[in-house]
Write an enzyme that holds these catalytic residues in place. Structure first.
Site, short mmCIF file in Angstrom:
data_model
loop_
_atom_site.label_atom_id
_atom_site.label_comp_id
_atom_site.label_asym_id
_atom_site.label_seq_id
_atom_site.Cartn_x
_atom_site.Cartn_y
_atom_site.Cartn_z
N GLU A 81 0.84 -1.21 0.00
CA GLU A 81 0.00 0.00 0.00
C GLU A 81 0.87 1.26 0.00
OE1 GLU A 81 -3.28 -0.16 2.81
OE2 GLU A 81 -4.13 -1.88 1.75
N GLU A 108 -4.95 -8.73 -0.33
CA GLU A 108 -5.77 -8.41 0.84
C GLU A 108 -7.22 -8.30 0.38
OE1 GLU A 108 -4.57 -5.28 3.51
OE2 GLU A 108 -2.45 -5.71 3.16
#
Ligand code: AHR
Length: 495
Positions: free
Chosen positions: A174, A297
Site C-alpha cells: 500500500e 488483501e
C-alpha cells in the site's frame, strides 16, 4: 423461478491457481502473538512456540501460500530486529496497530518454521516505505543464499544451516497509503530500483510482486503497468467488503440489518467489476497475461467487537462472512486467467479470520469452513459455465440470487460451488452437466443457518458447520437442486 446453470465438463479453461486460496497474517492485534505464536514456555501446547491447535486447524485447509509480516506493518518492519537470540531482540512500538510493544520474538526463522509446519509457501512483503534497498537486498540474501556471504553466515550462526526456498516477495505494501503516501510515478521508480537488488540466488527464483492499487485507483495500475510491468511477476490489488463507511462506522459484524446483509453482498460482488477493469488495463500492457493479479488483501471489514482495542481489528464471523468468502472465491476462480493469487485478511483473530482464540480456546469460523469446502478447486481445471440466475430485490436494491464456479480435479471429479445469497428464500437450480456420461454419482456438503448472523462462539463452537447436502434429484445428466437461503454448497460429481 428456477436458476439455470450449465457446466461444461469438457470445457476446460485453464487452471485455477491454488494460490487463490492463500492467506495473510500480519503483526496486528492478536493475529501473530496469541493467535499463532505463544512461545516455547507457554502452557498452551505448542511446537517450538507455535500453538498446536491453530496449527492443526490451518493444516486442514491446505494453505498454499501465506503472506507476512504485513500489511502496513511491513513498511515499518526491520527484519534484522527479528533474528538472533530472542532475549536480545529489539523491542519496538507497533505504531500502526494499537501502539503495542512488539518484542520481535516472531521473526524470519519463526515464520519460515510456521510455513514448513503448514507445508505452505512463504510470501514475504519487504519494507519500501521506511526501509532501504540494502536492507531488502540483505533479507533476500539472508533467506536464500547458500554459499559463503555475510548474510548466509549470519543465518547459520542463528541456527539455520541451509537456505530457505522463497518464491514470493512483495516490494512494499500500500505504498499509496501507509506504505509511504507515494504517487504512482514515484513508487514505480522506487519499485524498479528496489526490485533490482532482490536477487535470484542459486536455484531460488523470486516471483516479484509490485504494490498495486487500492480498490478503484485505475491510474495506479496504469502507471505501474506502463512503467514497470517488464520488471514484475505480479501486481497486487486490495479490496475490502465494508457495508458502512470506513471512517464513520463500518457496521457491526454480528448485529446488522437486512439492508446491511444486501449491501455486504453487493460489496462482495463489486470485486468482479474491479478485477475486470484492472485486468483491462493490465491486458493493454501484458496481453499474454504474464503478470499475475495478486489480490493479497480481501475480505470483510466491520467495526471491532465492542470493548476490544480498536487497533486490533478483532471481529466476529457469521454466515454472512461465509457467503462473502464463497462468492469472492467463485469470482477469483472465474477470473483465474489473470488472478494468480489471493490472500484473505487475516488468518487468526483479525478481520475475516479462519480461527478465533481466547486463552487456550480456539474456534473455527464459518469462513474457515468455506475454505475447507472449496479446497477441491486448488490447482483444478476451471470449467466453462453458463449461468442465468434470478435477480432478487430488497427495497430498491438488487442482487443475483446465486453465484457459481466449477472445476475438474486430477481424477476427473467435477466440483461445483454454489452460493445462495438470498437471505429469505431457497434457490432452485436446474443444473445441466454437459460433456459427462449419464451415470453420475453425486455428493454434496452445505454450510447454512436459519439466522443471518449465526456464528460460532467459545460456548457454542459448532453452531455453523458443514453438513451433508442431499437436496437434489438426478435426472440423467441433469440435477434439480434446492439450496436453502444463506447457504454455501459444494457438489462433487463423478461419472
Ligand atoms: O489488513 C489490515 C490492513 O489493511 C493492512 O495492514 C493494510 O495493508 C490494509 O490497509
Amino acid at each position: 423461478m428456477e436458476n439455470n446453470v450449465v457446466v461444461n465438463a469438457d470445457g476446460v479453461q485453464g487452471t485455477i491457481n491454488k494460490n487463490i486460496y492463500g492467506h495473510f497474517a500480519e503483526h496486528l492485534g492478536r493475529c501473530i502473538y496469541e493467535g499463532i505464536w505463544v512461545g516455547e514456555d507457554s502452557s498452551i501446547p505448542n511446537t517450538k512456540g507455535i500453538r498446536n491447535d491453530v496449527l492443526g486447524a490451518l493444516k486442514e485447509l491446505d494453505i498454499p501460500v501465506l503472506r507476512w509480516p504485513g500489511g502496513c506493518f511491513a513498511d515499518e518492519y526491520h527484519w534484522k530486529d527479528g533474528v538472533g537470540p530472542r532475549e536480545n531482540r529489539k523491542r519496538m512500538v507497533n505504531t500502526h496497530w494499537g501502539g503495542m510493544v512488539e518484542n520481535n520474538h516472531f521473526g524470519t526463522h519463526e515464520f519460515m518454521l510456521l510455513c514448513e509446519l503448514l507445508e505452505t509457501e512463504p510470501y514475504i512483503c519487504g519494507n519500501v516505505g521506511s526501509g532501504t534497498v540494502q536492507e531488502m537486498s540483505e533479507w533476500v540474501e539472508y533467506m536464500t543464499f547458500d554459499g559463503e556471504s555475510p548474510m548466509a553466515k549470519w543465518r547459520q550462526e542463528n541456527g539455520r544451516e541451509e537456505a530457505w526456498n522463497l518464491t514470493y516477495f512483495g516490494v512494499g505494501n500500500e505504498n499509496w497509503g501507509c506504505g509511504g503516501n507515494m504517487r504512482p510515478q514515484y513508487y514505480a521508480d522506487l519499485y524498479r530500483r528496489f526490485q533490482t537488488y532482490v536477487r535470484n540466488y542459486g536455484d531460488n527464483k523470486v516471483y516479484k510482486i509490485a504494490g498495486g492499487a487500492n480498490v478503484d485507483n485505475f491510474n495506479w495500475t496504469e502507471v505501474l503497468m506502463r512503467e514497470a510491468a517488464h520488471l514484475m511477476d505480479g501486481l497486487s490489488l486490495h479490496y475490502y467488503a465494508i457495508p458502512g463507511d470506513f471512517w464513520k462506522g463500518k457496521g457491526s459484524a454480528t448485529d446488522f440489518t437486512e439492508d446491511e446483509w444486501t449491501i455486504t453482498m453487493q460489496k462482495a460482488l463489486h470485486i468482479e467489476e474491479l478485477i475486470t477493469k484492472h485486468s483491462t488495463i493490465m491486458d493493454k500492457y501484458d496481453p499474454e497475461k504474464r503478470v499475475g493479479m495478486i489480490v493479497d488483501e480481501w475480505g470483510t471489514w466491520f467495526d471491532v467487537e465492542p470493548g476490544t482495542n480498536p487497533g486490533f481489528l478483532f471481529q466476529q464471523n457469521t454466515i454472512r462472512d461465509a457467503l462473502v468468502a464463497g462468492v469472492s472465491l467463485n469470482i477469483f476462480n472465474n477470473h483465474s486467467d489473470r488472478v494468480q493469487m489471493a490472500n484473505i485478511a487475516q488468518t487468526v483473530n483479525v478481520l475475516q479470520a479462519m480461527v478465533l482464540t481466547e486463552g487456550d480456546k480456539m474456534l473455527l469460523t464459518p469462513t474457515y469452513h468455506v475454505f475447507e469446502m472449496y479446497k477441491v478447486h486448488q490447482d483444478a481445471k476451471k470449467l466453462a459455465i453458463d449461468v442465468k440466475v434470478n435477480s432478487i430485490k430488497h427495497g430498491d436494491q438488487f442482487l443475483p440470487q446465486v453465484s457459481v464456479s466449477a472445476s475438474k480435479d486430477k481424477k476427473g471429479k467435477v466440483n461445483i460451488s454454489l452460493c445462495n445469497m438470498d437471505k429469505d428464500s431457497e434457490a432452485t437450480i436446474n443444473l445441466d452437466l454437459r460433456g459427462i456420461v449419464d451415470q453420475i454419482k453425486v455428493e454434496g456438503r452445505i454450510l447454512t443457518s436459519k439466522q443471518m448472523n449465526a456464528r460460532n462462539t467459545f460456548e457454542e463452537p459448532e453452531t455453523v458447520k458443514p453438513t451433508v447436502f442431499e437436496d437434489y434429484k438426478i435426472n440423467g445428466h441433469k440435477l434439480d437442486i434446492s439450496l436453502p437461503s444463506k447457504s454455501v454448497t459444494v457438489i462433487s460429481i463423478e461419472s
